[in-house]
Structure formats: C-alpha cells, structure tokens
Design a protein around this motif. Structure first.
Motif, PDB file in Angstrom:
ATOM      1  N   VAL A 131      -2.670  -7.677  -8.848  1.00 36.35           N
ATOM      2  CA  VAL A 131      -2.586  -6.327  -8.308  1.00 36.35           C
ATOM      3  C   VAL A 131      -3.350  -6.284  -7.007  1.00 36.35           C
ATOM      4  N   ASN A 132      -2.779  -5.652  -5.990  1.00 35.39           N
ATOM      5  CA  ASN A 132      -3.520  -5.515  -4.746  1.00 35.39           C
ATOM      6  C   ASN A 132      -2.909  -4.427  -3.883  1.00 35.39           C
ATOM      7  N   GLY A 133      -3.555  -4.150  -2.785  1.00 38.03           N
ATOM      8  CA  GLY A 133      -3.026  -3.200  -1.827  1.00 38.03           C
ATOM      9  C   GLY A 133      -3.528  -3.588  -0.456  1.00 38.03           C
ATOM     10  N   TYR A 134      -2.807  -3.222   0.589  1.00 39.95           N
ATOM     11  CA  TYR A 134      -3.315  -3.481   1.940  1.00 39.95           C
ATOM     12  C   TYR A 134      -2.790  -2.425   2.903  1.00 39.95           C
ATOM     13  N   THR A 135      -3.542  -2.244   3.976  1.00 35.89           N
ATOM     14  CA  THR A 135      -3.203  -1.233   4.967  1.00 35.89           C
ATOM     15  C   THR A 135      -3.031  -1.902   6.317  1.00 35.89           C
ATOM     16  N   THR A 136      -2.008  -1.524   7.050  1.00 39.22           N
ATOM     17  CA  THR A 136      -1.807  -2.054   8.398  1.00 39.22           C
ATOM     18  C   THR A 136      -1.781  -0.877   9.372  1.00 39.22           C
ATOM     19  N   PHE A 137      -1.469  -1.179  10.608  1.00 38.32           N
ATOM     20  CA  PHE A 137      -1.318  -0.113  11.601  1.00 38.32           C
ATOM     21  C   PHE A 137      -0.196   0.855  11.197  1.00 38.32           C
ATOM     22  N   ASP A 138       0.834   0.342  10.547  1.00 35.08           N
ATOM     23  CA  ASP A 138       2.060   1.120  10.353  1.00 35.08           C
ATOM     24  C   ASP A 138       2.379   1.494   8.909  1.00 35.08           C
ATOM     25  N   HIS A 139       1.804   0.815   7.962  1.00 33.92           N
ATOM     26  CA  HIS A 139       2.160   1.127   6.574  1.00 33.92           C
ATOM     27  C   HIS A 139       1.037   0.759   5.621  1.00 33.92           C
ATOM     28  N   THR A 140       1.145   1.295   4.401  1.00 34.17           N
ATOM     29  CA  THR A 140       0.203   0.964   3.335  1.00 34.17           C
ATOM     30  C   THR A 140       1.048   0.491   2.160  1.00 34.17           C
ATOM     31  N   THR A 141       0.718  -0.685   1.642  1.00 35.52           N
ATOM     32  CA  THR A 141       1.572  -1.286   0.623  1.00 35.52           C
ATOM     33  C   THR A 141       0.752  -1.660  -0.603  1.00 35.52           C
ATOM     34  N   TYR A 142       1.312  -1.337  -1.751  1.00 37.22           N
ATOM     35  CA  TYR A 142       0.673  -1.662  -3.032  1.00 37.22           C
ATOM     36  C   TYR A 142       1.522  -2.726  -3.709  1.00 37.22           C
ATOM     37  N   ILE A 143       0.860  -3.709  -4.256  1.00 37.12           N
ATOM     38  CA  ILE A 143       1.529  -4.934  -4.687  1.00 37.12           C
ATOM     39  C   ILE A 143       1.247  -5.230  -6.143  1.00 37.12           C
ATOM     40  N   GLU A 144       2.278  -5.573  -6.880  1.00 41.28           N
ATOM     41  CA  GLU A 144       2.074  -6.105  -8.228  1.00 41.28           C
ATOM     42  C   GLU A 144       2.962  -7.321  -8.410  1.00 41.28           C
ATOM     43  N   GLU A 145       2.386  -8.387  -8.946  1.00 43.17           N
ATOM     44  CA  GLU A 145       3.204  -9.528  -9.372  1.00 43.17           C
ATOM     45  C   GLU A 145       3.002  -9.645 -10.874  1.00 43.17           C
ATOM     46  N   ILE A 146       4.094  -9.580 -11.620  1.00 41.40           N
ATOM     47  CA  ILE A 146       3.990  -9.366 -13.071  1.00 41.40           C
ATOM     48  C   ILE A 146       4.974 -10.241 -13.833  1.00 41.40           C
ATOM     49  N   PRO A 147       4.693 -10.465 -15.137  1.00 36.68           N
ATOM     50  CA  PRO A 147       5.753 -10.993 -15.985  1.00 36.68           C
ATOM     51  C   PRO A 147       6.875  -9.954 -15.995  1.00 36.68           C
ATOM     52  N   SER A 148       8.127 -10.386 -15.908  1.00 33.85           N
ATOM     53  CA  SER A 148       9.194  -9.410 -15.649  1.00 33.85           C
ATOM     54  C   SER A 148       9.402  -8.425 -16.792  1.00 33.85           C
ATOM     55  N   ASN A 149       8.826  -8.694 -17.955  1.00 28.13           N
ATOM     56  CA  ASN A 149       8.987  -7.722 -19.054  1.00 28.13           C
ATOM     57  C   ASN A 149       8.001  -6.557 -18.948  1.00 28.13           C
ATOM     58  N   GLN A 150       7.157  -6.533 -17.914  1.00 30.37           N
ATOM     59  CA  GLN A 150       6.186  -5.433 -17.764  1.00 30.37           C
ATOM     60  C   GLN A 150       6.575  -4.457 -16.666  1.00 30.37           C
ATOM     61  N   LEU A 151       7.868  -4.316 -16.429  1.00 25.34           N
ATOM     62  CA  LEU A 151       8.301  -3.410 -15.375  1.00 25.34           C
ATOM     63  C   LEU A 151       7.988  -1.948 -15.724  1.00 25.34           C
ATOM     64  N   ASP A 152       8.198  -1.564 -16.989  1.00 28.60           N
ATOM     65  CA  ASP A 152       7.914  -0.183 -17.394  1.00 28.60           C
ATOM     66  C   ASP A 152       6.465   0.167 -17.112  1.00 28.60           C
ATOM     67  N   LEU A 153       5.576  -0.714 -17.543  1.00 29.23           N
ATOM     68  CA  LEU A 153       4.151  -0.467 -17.357  1.00 29.23           C
ATOM     69  C   LEU A 153       3.813  -0.332 -15.871  1.00 29.23           C
ATOM     70  N   THR A 154       4.361  -1.217 -15.069  1.00 32.73           N
ATOM     71  CA  THR A 154       4.050  -1.211 -13.637  1.00 32.73           C
ATOM     72  C   THR A 154       4.543   0.073 -12.974  1.00 32.73           C
ATOM     73  N   PHE A 155       5.779   0.449 -13.296  1.00 32.65           N
ATOM     74  CA  PHE A 155       6.325   1.683 -12.718  1.00 32.65           C
ATOM     75  C   PHE A 155       5.511   2.892 -13.191  1.00 32.65           C
ATOM     76  N   TRP A 156       5.148   2.885 -14.455  1.00 32.04           N
ATOM     77  CA  TRP A 156       4.359   4.005 -14.979  1.00 32.04           C
ATOM     78  C   TRP A 156       3.054   4.153 -14.192  1.00 32.04           C
TER      79      TRP A 156
END
Lengths: 490, 479
Positions: free
Chosen positions: B106-131
């Motif tokens: 899990v991470n996040g970063y900010t640039t001049f133009d955008h702010t992005t939040y990142i998750e790399e997950i086992p693909s069966n945890q999509l519900d949890l991540t979206f929640w």
C-alpha cells in the motif's frame, strides 16, 4: 458549489459525529465492514531448470515468455570480504571497471556496442557476493551473453579509464559521506562488527580507495573470478535448451580456478548500553540507530526471527512505526529487524525526529525492545505477521527476475529448492509464546549500541539522561567503552 | 515525480538493432484496456493480465502541488498523508493493516499534477481494496488531533529531504524556471505554510478535490473487466457527484531574457552546472522529438555529452541531458556534476559548446537509430508488471487526457526524424530563453583524489565558495 445536502452531511458528520451509516452508503449495497476474502495458500517457488557445466559453473533457467525480454545474472561468491584491509572497495571498483575495456573492445567501443543494441550490463559487489547483470530484448540474447562473457572473462582495466573511474568513485563517496543517514549507519556497523568484514562499506571508504592501483584490480580479477562456485541465471523469454547452448558457447572454456577458502572472523565482545553521538552542526533532524549483534542465516531460530521482525519493526503497522509515527507523530518512518549473513547478523532499528524529541524517541525504541520480551504478540499481531509473509511471497514472484533472485539466495546458502515448503509450514506452526521466547533469547536490552547524528550541543543533554555518551566527528572511529567521553580521538 | 517521460505502448518484436537499418517496425498486440465511467463521473480503466494471481489497483486524483494555493504550498502532499488516517470505522493504520495482512503493498504519492494511491494485492482481495478506497473517499475523518499529528510526520519527511546533500536544490531550480506558474514550488512545499494551515482548510480541500468525478480508478491484473466494473459500481457508485474542481489557469510567460542562478550548496561537496530551457507540456507533438533527443543525450556512456565532457575532456564527473515533462509545461536541461578542481567557467563553456554543436550540426543517423532501439527496449521492459502498466494507463488518461496514447506513443516516437529533432532544438534552445543554474559548494572540501594520480591538473585547490550573493535557499522556511 456542492449542494447544500452534501455540505450538511459532510459538516454534520465531522462536527457532530453523526451516526455512522447516514452518509456511508446507507440504503446501498456498500457493506459497513471491510469485506475480506480468505487468504490464499502459500505460493510455490517455480522449480527452475538447473545444470552444471564441466568447469563447475551452475546454469539456472527461469522461462517466462510474457514479454520478449531476457536478463542474465552471473552470481559470484566473492565480495568485499576478500578486499585487503587497506584496500577496502577493491571488489567494488573491479566490478565497475569490467565494462571499461576488454581484450577485444576499448571502453568507448563497448559503450557504443551496448548502447546501439540496447543491451545493458552492470554489476555490483556486496560483502559476500558479486553480481554482474546483462539484459536486452530477446533478439539480442546472443550478443548480450557474448558481451557478458567478454567483460567478465577478459577485462584489461586500462589506466586512463581506471583513473577516471577512481575519480568518479571518490567523488560519489564524498557526497555519500556527508549524508547523515549514511554517517549514522556506517558508524553503527563498524562499531557493531569491529574488524569483521560485515563492518565494511562494500563500495569502499575514501582512505582505502585511495590505496587502490590498477594492478590490484588485475590481481583481484585473476585470483577470484572463476566459473566454479558461480551461477549463471537466465530469466525471461528463453528456453533451457537455448540458454544452456549460450552458456556452453561463451563460458564452457573458462578454466576452473581455486576458490578462496571461507575464513571465520572474530567479532567484538558485547558492552553495556552506550550512546555515540556524531556531531553534525547543520542537522535540523536527528537520526538514530540502535541494536546489537544477532545470529547468522543458519540459526535454527531464523524462521521465528522473520515473524518477530514483522511484529517488531516490519512495515507500517509494526509496533515501532505504530508507536513512533502513528501515535506520537515523531517521525516519518521507524522500523527494525534482525538481519543475517553467512557468519553473523544483527538487530538494527532506525528512525529520525526533530532535535527536541530525540531523547523521547530513543526511550521509546528501548522500551519497545524490552516490550518484545515482556508482552507476547497478540493473536492479531501473530496472525497478521504470518499471513503477510505468506501473501507477500506470492506478490514478490511477478517477474522471472524476482524468481531468479530467490533462487540465487537459496543456492548461496546451500538450501534446497523446496526450502520454502518447510519454511511456510514452520511459520504456520509458530505460537506467540515461541516469538516471545525468541525475544527473550535474542534481545539484550542492557547491551544496546546507540548511534545518533545531530548537533551535539543541541541534543547531548537529552542523551546523557539515557546512557553514557561519547561524542565523535563524522567518519571517526568509535573509541572503546572505557575511554573518557569527549576525549579527542585519533 | 518523474524525471523521464516514461514510455510504454506497443511492443516491438522481431527488431534487430543494426545501425542504420531502418527496419520496418513490427508492432505486437495493442493493450486491450477498457475505459468506462460510473454515473457519478468516476472513471474506471481496466486491463486483464492473468499471468500471476495478483492485481494492481490505483486511484488517481487529478490534484497535485500545482493546485496548492501560494499561501499553502505543500497542501496536496499533506492531504495525501491525511487519506491514511482513517474514518469512524477505520483506525489510523487500518488501511495498511487490512491489506498487508494478505501480503498487499500500500502506498501513495503526490506529484505536481496528481495524487495517486496504490495497492498491489492478491487478486481475490479486490472487494476489500475497493471498500477501503471508497470508505475514505466518502467518509474520511478529519479532526484537529489527526491533522496536528500528521503535520508533524510531514515535517519530518520535509527535514529528511532537506537534510540531505543538495536537499534544497530542487526548489531553487523550480524557482529559477517558474515565476508565475504554481510549478514554482516543490511538492513538499513550505513548513510555514503547513504550520499556518487549519483543520477547516483540510476539510474544504477534501470536499473540493476528493470527489468521484475527479478520480480515475485503474485496475490491471488477474480480474475480469465485468467483475471490476460491477464492483466499482457497488463500492464507488453511490458516492455523490460534486462540482468539477477548478482548473489551474496560471501559465508561465515566455522568457525573453536569459536567467541565471548561482546557488550555494550548504552540504553537498561537488559543484554542478545545468543549462535549461522551457519546452512544451507532456504529450504535445514536440514532446516526442524532445524525448528522442533526451535519449540521445542521456543514452549511456556512448552519448555525445558523456563521451565528450566526461571521458575525453574529463571536466565532468557525470553529464547528461534531462527532461521533465509536466501537464502544463516542460523543461529540458543539459548539465552535470563538475569534477573537483575544474574551472567552473570552462565547464560551463563546455556545456554550451555541446549545445551549440548540436544546434549547428544536428543529431546523426546513428544517434537517432540508437535512441530508437533503446526506446523500444524500454517500452518492453516497462510492461513487465501490473503496477507498471497501471501507471502508464493512469498517466495517459489523467495527465495526457487520452488513454489510447498507451497504444500510440511508441509509434509516435519511432516516427520522429532527424529533422524533427533538429527543429525542436532550434525552436526551444535559444539564447534569449536560456536558464543557467550553477551550484557551488559552501564548504571547500579537499580533493579526495589529490596526490593520487601524481601531479595531474586535478591537483588544483578546490574552488572556494562563490561570494554568497543572495543565498538561493533563502526561501527555505524557518523552523
């Protein structure tokens, strides 16, 4: 402008703590609790293709044709531990000079050939191992293997290129040596390991780099670069047959050598907790590292240590980060773990904070170390740590290059390819009591080495309330414990 | 923030990089992505990759440091931190805790133009991540206690960066290049501004910028398109749409006179010189020849800058070209780290000599071909991971405003001719538009290689501090 409806709820929610659910998707199918799926079973490390050439070089192939790309890693069991004491950095300079001229190419010709064909070759030397990497599109695999063999087997270390490389190395070092995190870590490692090779900077130190001459590189290469003991790993869009063919073509006639004998080195004795303060007047932030010697990679407690690390200082939710960053807001990051090498290992915890809070921060670090002995992990800490180790293992094998590095790790430590099956079974069986017993056995809260870098005038009094303080200059050696504090050191 | 214009796109196979062989380019499969929008305006981009049982999830909010008020620089980044503090039913570490327990990153970063939040997950945890992402977008908890704690954390991140050698250089360089546009401040911002900020301002910021119609959800991995879209509807679809956040209207005026900054570096011991120019924004037609030019200048040890300035003349320790392409502007620079003991004026002349030589004679066929080979190789390498692909999709969609560029950019780069490269150099590299940055160390340090190489000219004394004119870091906040 947002509608009044939303404004009402946004402000209502935060100002008056409106009941949960009003704005949180009530009447929709948005669940009120996080919906988690069951964790997956531990993934298996794909079984690599392995063979050995007559000269003793192992060839490993990890095939994956997802993208038309191939990496080759030549791993050698040599490194800064073989550097003569007065020439630390020799292994590192040698590997960086491999691409600066060979029997068949000048430095310029080699650069032109690699750049034109988009082949990248680079290398690095650690304390125990050296790696030389080549990578390219799969169509260039023949040339890429040929050039890798050329730089590894036939470097000539031209004088002009050597002098330039030394200037680059020494100047990079000059930048590194004024970096406070580097200062605190190197001082700590040297204090911890004494004259043991683990205390060395693998890329050298200014004083010892200055002693290195061109002839030393030639000698180091002749003595230690050899096929026996080394492993050539192909990973990516290549099948074993082609990879072995290339390995034979370019490496089979590389004559065997005599591998250096592994020598055991003494380690300094433990001493009561003490603080070494590196005086750096310009610091607006204070860095601190604490810890002591630990155990080596072959210790039967290694696996339990991996779980201990998760609870203690691994990642955002560990006890250290929780307490120092999340609860106290003292730092941007705090972490700690036991690390291991072939012969030894260490507990190392690191963080940084503002000058007026350094005393408090160190006290928290020391408390958390003690607490690992006193308070066993909660069921949540234990289970989260276990499932993290299992889950992250699967995520760390997305590319064939990542798999290759795991395979080399096993090979270097002489572990079988099915090692992880047993490892995860053992992780699964560990109890809170075992983690606590591990902490009681391996942590020594009264023998902690603490290194701080910052403005001594500003922070010294806070530190003296914790343990005896010795002030040194950046780069200076840590004096023995009985030397009077503040006495001028050589 | 990115320093290079990352390229992904069509993969070229069957290419053999023989010099001057303008071989026909065989293009592999296009990326088969889907680009949808929920009723509340949230954009959903998906691409399937079933090679590993994992997925990369990213949410791109189209707000970065350029949206900061000049009195509150650093706000976008500070807010990124606040997004991890939780909600009424999610504690301050829970976003991490819930995903980490399955091995997720899990991470996040900010640039001049955008702010992005990142998750790399086992693909069966999509519900949890979206929640977790939907929960904080809808219900983030902002109060005085959380804000003051997190502000202290950010201050330590600030000091960590500034305490390093050359830690103030970035803000000095931005201040030289930009006088009007909000790119003139660094993403981390100014501590005085952060100290002055109130919890109400954080709340207002959240309300303005963190709305579904300012967000792009990107999912790449072992999950089907329909499944992702249905889950996106379930978890994010109920969050109401809000007014479109205001765009940044400021633009930097054309430079009509050369600019120069002599920066005294307090910690780093090595001098540097860079000569730069404003160029075009990211994704503009000129950006492709400029990217090829950057490749030519920075492409390894055989590039002309490295070969001439580092290897032949030994004036520089390293030297290269560099481009920074942003959403609303771009910079291109040529420069390097000057070897200790070298005359700074001569070093500067050497850089200008290289630029003038390029302008006079243009780039060669060999250089162009080499750049093409490397750009293709880079394109392949960047499609190895789900996260790399998600990054490219998000960038094209949010910053370039055309997600299909993921399938067009490599082609655009391969079409660049020598004439195109020479034309953009002539257009942008004009004396009247030149910006020069000279970095001199405050502390004279002894040459580490003094005496090592027996009486060579590197034995000269280290240059002393330039007379400290206006210290370029005088904007650094009082702490």
């Amino acid at each position: 402008m947002k509608s009044d409806f939303i404004k009402h709820f946004v402000f209502g929610m935060f100002t008056f703590l409106a009941p949960i659910g009003l704005w949180a998707g009530e009447g929709t199918d948005f669940p009120d609790q996080p919906p988690a799926a069951p964790p997956l079973k531990a993934a298996q490390l794909p079984k690599p293709f392995v063979t050995t050439l007559d000269n003793g070089m192992d060839v490993v192939v990890i095939s994956n044709s997802e993208v038309p790309w191939v990496s080759i890693s030549l791993m050698l069991p040599i490194g800064a531990q073989l550097d003569p004491e007065e020439k630390i950095g020799l292994a590192s300079v040698t590997v960086s000079m491999l691409t600066q001229g060979t029997r068949n190419y000048t430095s310029d010709e080699l650069a032109e050939k690699m750049d034109t064909n988009a082949i990248s070759i680079s290398g690095s030397a650690g304390i125990e191992t050296t790696a030389v990497y080549a990578s390219s599109l799969k169509d260039q695999i023949n040339l890429s293997t040929e050039l890798l063999a050329e730089v590894v087997r036939q470097p000539v270390f031209p004088e002009k290129d050597f002098l330039r490389t030394m200037k680059q190395t020494l100047q990079s070092k000059a930048v590194e040596e004024v970096e406070p995190t580097f200062q605190v870590m190197t001082t700590y490692r040297k204090w911890l390991y004494g004259d043991h090779p683990q205390g060395r900077e693998s890329n050298g130190e200014t004083a010892t780099l200055q002693n290195i001459r061109r002839k030393d590189l030639e000698k180091f290469h002749q003595q230690y670069y050899m096929p026996n003991g080394s492993t050539l790993i192909f990973s990516g869009d290549i099948q074993p047959e082609q990879a072995v063919g290339l390995a034979k073509k370019y490496f089979a006639d590389w004559p065997k050598g005599e591998l250096p004998k592994f020598e055991s080195h003494p380690l300094p004795p433990a001493e009561p907790t003490r603080i070494v303060l590196i005086d750096r007047s310009t610091s607006k932030q204070i860095k601190v590292v604490v810890g002591h010697l630990g155990y080596n990679r072959f210790d039967p407690d290694y696996t339990c240590g991996q779980l201990f690390n998760q609870v203690f200082g691994g990642g955002f939710v560990s006890r250290l980060n929780h307490r120092i960053r999340v609860v106290e807001g003292l730092t941007y990051g705090a972490g700690g773990s036991f690390s291991t090498s072939r012969e030894t290992g260490a507990l190392t915890a690191f963080t940084f904070t503002r000058p007026d809070m350094i005393g408090k921060t160190i006290n928290i670090l020391l408390e958390e170390i003690k607490k690992m002995q006193e308070v066993h992990p909660t069921a949540e800490e234990l289970n989260d740590g276990k499932s993290y180790l299992v889950g992250s293992f699967a995520l760390s094998m997305e590319t064939p290059q990542e798999i290759a590095s795991k395979v080399w790790d096993l090979k270097f430590y002489g572990l079988p390819y099915d090692y992880y099956d047993g490892y995860f079974k053992q992780i699964d069986s560990l109890t809170s009591e075992q983690v606590q017993a591990f902490a009681r056995k391996h942590l020594h809260p009264d023998q902690i080495k603490i290194v701080v870098v910052g403005n001594a005038e500003e922070v010294k009094s806070q530190l003296e309330a914790i343990a005896p303080v010795t002030v040194i200059k950046p780069g200076e050696k840590v004096p023995p414990p009985n030397a009077p504090a503040d006495s001028p050191q050589q | 923030m990115k320093n290079r214009h990352l390229i992904c796109g069509n993969v070229v196979i069957g290419f053999v990089g023989i010099m001057l062989s303008f071989a026909a380019v065989a293009i592999a499969d296009d990326w088969k992505y889907f680009d949808d929008r929920l009723d509340n305006g949230m954009r959903v981009i998906t691409m399937e990759d079933h090679s590993a049982p994992i997925a990369a999830v990213q949410i791109w909010y189209h707000v970065g440091s350029k949206n900061d008020s000049p009195e509150r620089t650093g706000f976008a980044h500070l807010f990124e931190h606040m997004m991890f503090r939780g909600t009424d039913r999610l504690g301050p570490e829970d976003h991490f805790r819930y995903l980490r327990r399955y091995g997720g990153n899990v991470n996040g970063y900010t640039t001049f133009d955008h702010t992005t939040y990142i998750e790399e997950i086992p693909s069966n945890q999509l519900d949890l991540t979206f929640w977790l992402e939907a929960e904080r977008l809808a219900n983030l908890k902002i109060n005085d206690e959380y804000f003051s704690k997190e502000r202290e954390v950010v201050k330590e991140e600030y000091r960590l960066g500034k305490d390093r050698p050359y830690g103030h250089l970035m803000e000095a360089a931005l201040g030289l290049a930009f006088k009007e546009h909000p790119y003139r401040w660094d993403v981390i911002g100014n501590l005085d501004h952060l100290n002055a900020a109130t919890t109400d301002e954080v709340q207002a910021y959240f309300k303005t910028h963190y709305v579904p119609n300012n967000a792009t959800l990107v999912v790449v991995g072992d999950v089907g398109h329909d499944e992702v879209l249905n889950k996106a509807k379930q978890y994010f679809g109920w969050i109401p749409k809000s007014p479109t956040p205001p765009a940044v209207a400021a633009r930097e005026s054309e430079i009509t006179e050369p600019r120069r900054l002599d920066f005294v570096e307090p910690v780093g011991p090595l001098p540097m010189i860079a000569v730069g120019y404003h160029v075009c924004a990211d994704g503009q037609p000129d950006s492709y020849p400029l990217e090829v030019l950057n490749q030519i200048l920075a492409s390894g040890e055989s590039s002309r800058i490295y070969k001439h300035l580092v290897k032949e003349q030994e004036k520089f320790m390293v030297a290269s070209g560099a481009s920074i392409f942003l959403e609303q502007d771009g910079l291109f620079a040529v420069g390097g780290i000057v070897n200790m003991g070298q005359d700074m004026k001569e070093a500067e002349q050497a850089i200008l000599g290289e630029i003038n030589d390029l302008l006079d004679k243009g780039v060669t066929d060999e250089e162009l071909q080499k750049a093409r080979n490397q750009l293709m190789s880079d394109a392949v390498r960047q499609r190895m991971t789900d996260a790399g692909k998600a990054q490219r999709l998000g960038h094209c969609a949010v910053i370039l405003g055309n997600v299909d560029l993921v399938n067009q950019e490599l082609g655009l780069l391969m079409k660049v001719t020598k004439e195109d490269v020479n034309a953009v150099m002539k257009k942008y590299f004009q004396d009247s538009r030149k910006m020069t940055l000279v970095v001199t160390p405050a502390l004279a340090k002894a040459n580490p290689f003094k005496g090592m190489f027996g009486g060579k000219k590197t034995d000269k004394e280290t240059p002393k501090t330039n007379e400290p004119k206006k210290p370029a870091d005088d904007k650094s906040p009082k702490e």
